[in-house]
Design a protein around this motif. Structure first.
Motif, PDB file in Angstrom:
ATOM      1  N   UNK A  22       0.866  -1.176   0.000  1.00 42.75           N
ATOM      2  CA  UNK A  22       0.000   0.000   0.000  1.00 42.75           C
ATOM      3  C   UNK A  22       0.904   1.227   0.000  1.00 42.75           C
ATOM      4  N   UNK A  50      -9.907   0.224  -9.964  1.00 43.09           N
ATOM      5  CA  UNK A  50      -8.618   0.444  -9.295  1.00 43.09           C
ATOM      6  C   UNK A  50      -8.654  -0.121  -7.883  1.00 43.09           C
ATOM      7  N   UNK A  51      -7.581  -0.783  -7.476  1.00 45.17           N
ATOM      8  CA  UNK A  51      -7.502  -1.314  -6.118  1.00 45.17           C
ATOM      9  C   UNK A  51      -6.174  -0.883  -5.526  1.00 45.17           C
ATOM     10  N   UNK A  52      -5.860  -1.376  -4.335  1.00 47.35           N
ATOM     11  CA  UNK A  52      -4.598  -1.009  -3.688  1.00 47.35           C
ATOM     12  C   UNK A  52      -3.402  -1.201  -4.604  1.00 47.35           C
ATOM     13  N   UNK A 132      -9.069   3.038  -2.737  1.00 46.73           N
ATOM     14  CA  UNK A 132     -10.063   2.377  -3.583  1.00 46.73           C
ATOM     15  C   UNK A 132     -11.401   2.373  -2.873  1.00 46.73           C
ATOM     16  N   UNK A 133     -12.441   2.066  -3.620  1.00 50.56           N
ATOM     17  CA  UNK A 133     -13.771   1.868  -3.068  1.00 50.56           C
ATOM     18  C   UNK A 133     -14.109   0.396  -3.230  1.00 50.56           C
ATOM     19  N   UNK A 134     -14.715  -0.185  -2.218  1.00 46.39           N
ATOM     20  CA  UNK A 134     -15.056  -1.599  -2.312  1.00 46.39           C
ATOM     21  C   UNK A 134     -15.928  -1.998  -1.142  1.00 46.39           C
ATOM     22  N   UNK A 135     -16.126  -3.309  -0.974  1.00 44.84           N
ATOM     23  CA  UNK A 135     -16.927  -3.855   0.128  1.00 44.84           C
ATOM     24  C   UNK A 135     -18.421  -3.607  -0.091  1.00 44.84           C
ATOM     25  N   UNK A 136     -18.850  -2.363  -0.113  1.00 44.56           N
ATOM     26  CA  UNK A 136     -20.200  -2.007  -0.578  1.00 44.56           C
ATOM     27  C   UNK A 136     -20.035  -0.720  -1.377  1.00 44.56           C
ATOM     28  N   UNK A 137     -21.079  -0.314  -2.080  1.00 37.23           N
ATOM     29  CA  UNK A 137     -20.991   0.904  -2.884  1.00 37.23           C
ATOM     30  C   UNK A 137     -20.624   2.076  -1.994  1.00 37.23           C
ATOM     31  N   UNK A 138     -19.567   2.779  -2.383  1.00 38.94           N
ATOM     32  CA  UNK A 138     -19.205   3.997  -1.680  1.00 38.94           C
ATOM     33  C   UNK A 138     -18.282   3.847  -0.500  1.00 38.94           C
ATOM     34  N   UNK A 141     -11.545   2.855   1.142  1.00 39.20           N
ATOM     35  CA  UNK A 141     -10.387   2.283   1.829  1.00 39.20           C
ATOM     36  C   UNK A 141      -9.368   3.415   1.932  1.00 39.20           C
TER      37      UNK A 141
ATOM     38  N   UNK B  25     -16.881   2.169  -7.878  1.00 39.75           N
ATOM     39  CA  UNK B  25     -17.431   2.806  -6.690  1.00 39.75           C
ATOM     40  C   UNK B  25     -17.750   1.798  -5.601  1.00 39.75           C
ATOM     41  N   UNK B 257     -16.636  -6.302  -4.969  1.00 39.70           N
ATOM     42  CA  UNK B 257     -15.745  -5.894  -6.056  1.00 39.70           C
ATOM     43  C   UNK B 257     -14.279  -6.102  -5.714  1.00 39.70           C
TER      44      UNK B 257
END
Lengths: 243, 389
Positions: A22, A50-52, A132-138, A141, B25, B257
């Motif tokens: 990271x 896009x992610x970490x 990044x955004x993840x897990x649920x919408x919005x 991280x 998102x 995601x």
């Protein structure tokens, strides 16, 4: 760029991996490549995530096959330095700390041997990069939280955490966009809605953006809440000066 | 209006091919679990492949129609019936106001799909009519269907043209064991050689912990190089995650995601329907294939779906008959060749291909025996041609 790997993620996605840690530098590379891909005229690209450490690119193999796509990516890599990346922006997130909104604020203070005021001062004292955004919408991280307020997750997660809650889990800090079960230490709550399906921009935050928390009192929290409900709230965002 | 849900069934949701463009998102794609069955259902009723359908799980709903329309049911055999009578799957059917549709009992597979001509009157949210159960958005009020729910049809019809052509071959549902082809990666290098060998040579089984987010498998533990945690990266539909406990989980339509567990492989797109139709207890073996093979298989499937669409909507003519191997017919007199082609065309048009007629055919070999006058010829047609029915 020399560490970039094209990893197969099934027959319709490529994981373009920029590194394995990271870091804001890797994040910048991913951001640049994401912009480059979006600007390019490569046919068959469906969407990018896009992610970490990577950019997951989903594509249509009927339009372009794996090897052809990686060739196109190689060309883009060569031109990344000349890609104009818009300067990162900071969005201000007003937070009512403690009390009913932040039932674990005292936990965090006690765990770290400091006062609750110190926790607030430290938490609001710097910009946090949205990796990044993840897990649920919005759900953002965030990176860069000061270790002096790090606190382990709750041993027993709560069944329901109200949307907007701001929390700490280990060395991470974040905001729950919607009601959700969870084990984070809740230190406050924002009246802003990170996610609203009917809004023109349903998700408020973007990867590559920065967050700055600002402490508000109950009166201001309620006032902002009303503006958010009326759709009259003006989000405070500004360009971030490169450090 | 459309239809009314009398009982909701176990898990009936409105789904299309997914919410594309918002994964950045954090919004999951959702969408149907078995895209192949859903697409066939839509093609049979003349819809775009991406039109929203009802996904029916295990125990189906009972639905009363308040308006005439044409529907098609594909996927699992859940004992589909109309007005208490068993009704045909894989075929467009006219339903009438007052008809009651229900599913009597699960026989094979797990999920069935109901497509409605002209589509469903469901609002589009973030580009899709799919239901995201976790975020409670999209589809019918962001949730599964329940008794009392009413859904309208956007453009219902009493009958479609060429109803007799609107038939497709039923797909084989998993029963005891399936082979699931995968492409290794993206974190296959996080597993030891022994671990990879275990993954590709052991028999796994679907447990009862399966849902729209994923399928947990039981079987030999898969050995990691250094634990099953990674710095989060992206997840795709069909990714096989292996957390530190070593047992695989196949990520399905409602997958998050991003995630922080090692992924040893990803199920190829054409095999995802098998996973979507596997009940708890079904066994599976993984087989690694190359990206080239996987993409070629996907291409072939798209050709088959296009042929099905053409067989329904395109007028058949001699141009559409293409020989792969004309055999003796190839050197027969021109008028004999023309007569043979005309006979085949007529047979396709009339859907008159059966052992009873002059023409006998074997699918998928595509071999036909044609009689012209006193002569008999055996020919093989190009795959795309005999997609025409």
């Amino acid at each position: 760029m020399s560490n970039v790997r094209y990893l197969l993620a099934g027959d319709s996605s490529i994981d373009v991996e920029f590194g394995n840690s990271i870091s804001p530098e890797i994040n910048r590379d991913i951001r640049a490549f994401n912009i480059a891909v979006k600007k390019s005229e490569i046919p068959g690209i469906i969407e990018t995530i896009p992610t970490y450490r990577s950019l997951l690119v989903q594509y249509d193999p009927e339009t372009i096959r794996f090897h052809e796509l990686t060739e196109q990516f190689d060309k883009l890599m060569g031109s990344l330095d000349s890609i104009e990346i818009p300067p990162p922006t900071v969005i201000e997130i007003p937070v009512l700390y403690g009390g009913e909104e932040g039932p674990d604020l005292a936990n965090v203070a006690e765990h770290n041997g400091i006062s609750t005021d110190d926790v607030i001062r430290i938490h609001t004292g710097r910009d946090y990069l949205i990796y990044m955004l993840g897990f649920v919408a919005g759900f953002p991280y965030l990176g860069g939280m000061d270790k002096s307020i790090a606190t382990p997750r709750l041993k027993s997660p709560r069944v329901r955490i109200p949307g907007g809650s701001v929390g700490i889990a280990g060395e991470q800090t974040g905001i729950y966009p919607i009601d959700s079960p969870g084990g984070w230490q809740l230190i406050g709550r924002t009246p802003l809605k990170l996610y609203e399906a009917e809004r023109e921009k349903p998700v408020l935050l973007e990867a590559g953006q920065y967050i700055r928390f600002r402490a508000v009192d109950r009166a201001e929290y309620d006032a902002i809440q009303k503006q958010v409900d009326d759709n009259t709230y003006q989000y405070v965002t500004y360009n971030r000066e490169e450090q | 209006m459309g239809m009314k849900i009398m009982t909701g069934g176990f898990l009936t949701t409105v789904q299309d091919l997914g919410r594309i463009g918002y994964q950045e998102t954090g919004m999951a794609v959702s969408g149907v679990m078995d895209q192949h069955s859903a697409k066939i259902a839509n093609i049979l009723v003349g819809n775009d492949c991406g039109e929203a359908v009802l996904e029916v799980t295990m125990m189906g709903p009972s639905i009363q129609f308040s308006e005439d329309n044409v529907i098609a049911v594909t996927g699992a055999d859940l004992g589909f019936a109309i007005n208490k009578q068993p009704a045909a799957m894989y075929r467009a059917l006219s339903v009438h106001a007052g008809d009651i549709l229900e599913f009597k009992a699960l026989k094979t597979g797990l999920r069935a799909y109901i497509a409605f001509a002209g589509g469903l009157d469901i609002p589009v949210v973030m580009g899709s009519r799919s239901t995201n159960l976790k975020s409670k958005v999209g589809g019918f009020q962001g949730r599964k269907l329940e008794a009392g729910d009413e859904i309208g049809f956007r453009a219902p019809v009493r009958v479609l043209d060429h109803m007799e052509r609107r038939v497709a071959e039923a797909e084989v549902m998993p029963t005891k064991e399936i082979e699931v082809r995968v492409i290794m990666g993206p974190q296959d290098d996080c597993f030891t050689e022994k671990g990879k060998e275990t993954f590709l040579n052991s028999e796994y089984a679907f447990t009862s912990e399966l849902d729209r987010m994923g399928c947990r498998l039981e079987g030999e533990v898969i050995e990691h190089v250094d634990g099953g945690d990674i710095i989060s990266d992206g997840i795709t539909f069909g990714a096989v995650q292996v957390p530190s406990h070593g047992k695989p989980i196949i990520m399905m339509a409602d997958h998050q995601t991003t995630g922080g567990y090692t992924k040893i492989a990803c199920v190829i797109t054409v095999d995802l329907p098998k996973v979507a139709q596997a009940k708890p207890g079904v066994k599976l073996r993984f087989k690694a294939v190359s990206i080239e093979e996987a993409q070629e298989l996907l291409h072939e499937e798209n050709v088959r779906l296009a042929s099905l669409r053409d067989s329904i909507e395109k007028e058949k003519n001699e141009e559409t008959i293409r020989f792969k191997d004309a055999g003796a017919l190839g050197s027969a007199a021109p008028e004999v060749q023309a007569a043979a082609k005309a006979a085949l065309t007529a047979a396709f048009r009339e859907n008159a291909l059966s052992p009873a007629g002059d023409y006998i055919y074997w699918v998928p070999a595509g071999t036909f025996r044609i009689r012209v006058g006193e002569e008999e010829f055996t020919v093989e047609l190009e795959k795309e041609t005999f997609g025409l029915r």
